[in-house]
Enzyme design. Sequence first.
Site, PDB file in Angstrom:
ATOM      1  N   GLY A  29      -1.509  -3.278   7.657  1.00 41.85           N
ATOM      2  CA  GLY A  29      -1.227  -2.885   6.286  1.00 41.85           C
ATOM      3  C   GLY A  29      -1.563  -1.440   5.981  1.00 41.85           C
ATOM      4  O   GLY A  29      -1.309  -0.962   4.882  1.00 41.85           O
ATOM      5  N   HIS A  30      -2.112  -0.706   6.927  1.00 37.95           N
ATOM      6  CA  HIS A  30      -2.616   0.645   6.637  1.00 37.95           C
ATOM      7  C   HIS A  30      -2.166   1.622   7.702  1.00 37.95           C
ATOM      8  O   HIS A  30      -2.986   2.111   8.483  1.00 37.95           O
ATOM      9  CB  HIS A  30      -4.143   0.603   6.596  1.00 37.95           C
ATOM     10  N   PHE A  31      -1.095   2.025   7.837  1.00 38.13           N
ATOM     11  CA  PHE A  31       0.217   1.728   7.268  1.00 38.13           C
ATOM     12  C   PHE A  31       1.110   1.370   8.435  1.00 38.13           C
ATOM     13  O   PHE A  31       1.071   2.088   9.434  1.00 38.13           O
ATOM     14  CB  PHE A  31       0.746   2.944   6.513  1.00 38.13           C
ATOM     15  N   VAL A  36      -2.896   4.778   9.999  1.00 40.37           N
ATOM     16  CA  VAL A  36      -4.025   5.671   9.739  1.00 40.37           C
ATOM     17  C   VAL A  36      -5.277   4.810   9.645  1.00 40.37           C
ATOM     18  O   VAL A  36      -5.291   3.809   8.925  1.00 40.37           O
ATOM     19  CB  VAL A  36      -3.822   6.467   8.432  1.00 40.37           C
TER      20      VAL A  36
END
Length: 126
Positions: A29-31, A36
């Site tokens: 989810g990041h990203f 990152v």
Amino acid sequence: MIDRIVGIRGDECAIGIKNVTYNEPQFLGHFPRAPVFPGVLMIEGMAQTAGVICLRAIGAVGKPMSVYFLTIDKAKFRKPVRPGDTVEYHITKKNRKKSMWWYYGQAKVAGQTVAEAEIGAMFVDE
């Protein structure tokens, strides 16, 4: 959030290492298209490295203890950390009062500072 400690000097300073890999769950989810490493996890890596220093200094390795954040100050995130990077957490003691400790931390990748913060914590016997 640390893989190992590569250097430690009493309760004064230490260096912790985190090898950032693409298969870690935060990258879902990041990203997803431009992964990152989250800044909050770099702060946690600094705190865990500082925690190793403290636990070793008070002879509490292997004893059940709780650690509580007291402060996170002056946090700055300077460059993104990506899968494949190796983060070095350079931690230096600023102060200590009884069971409370304060440290300055820098996260570095290839010698460049990518994040920094001042952190404080308190240790309590469980």
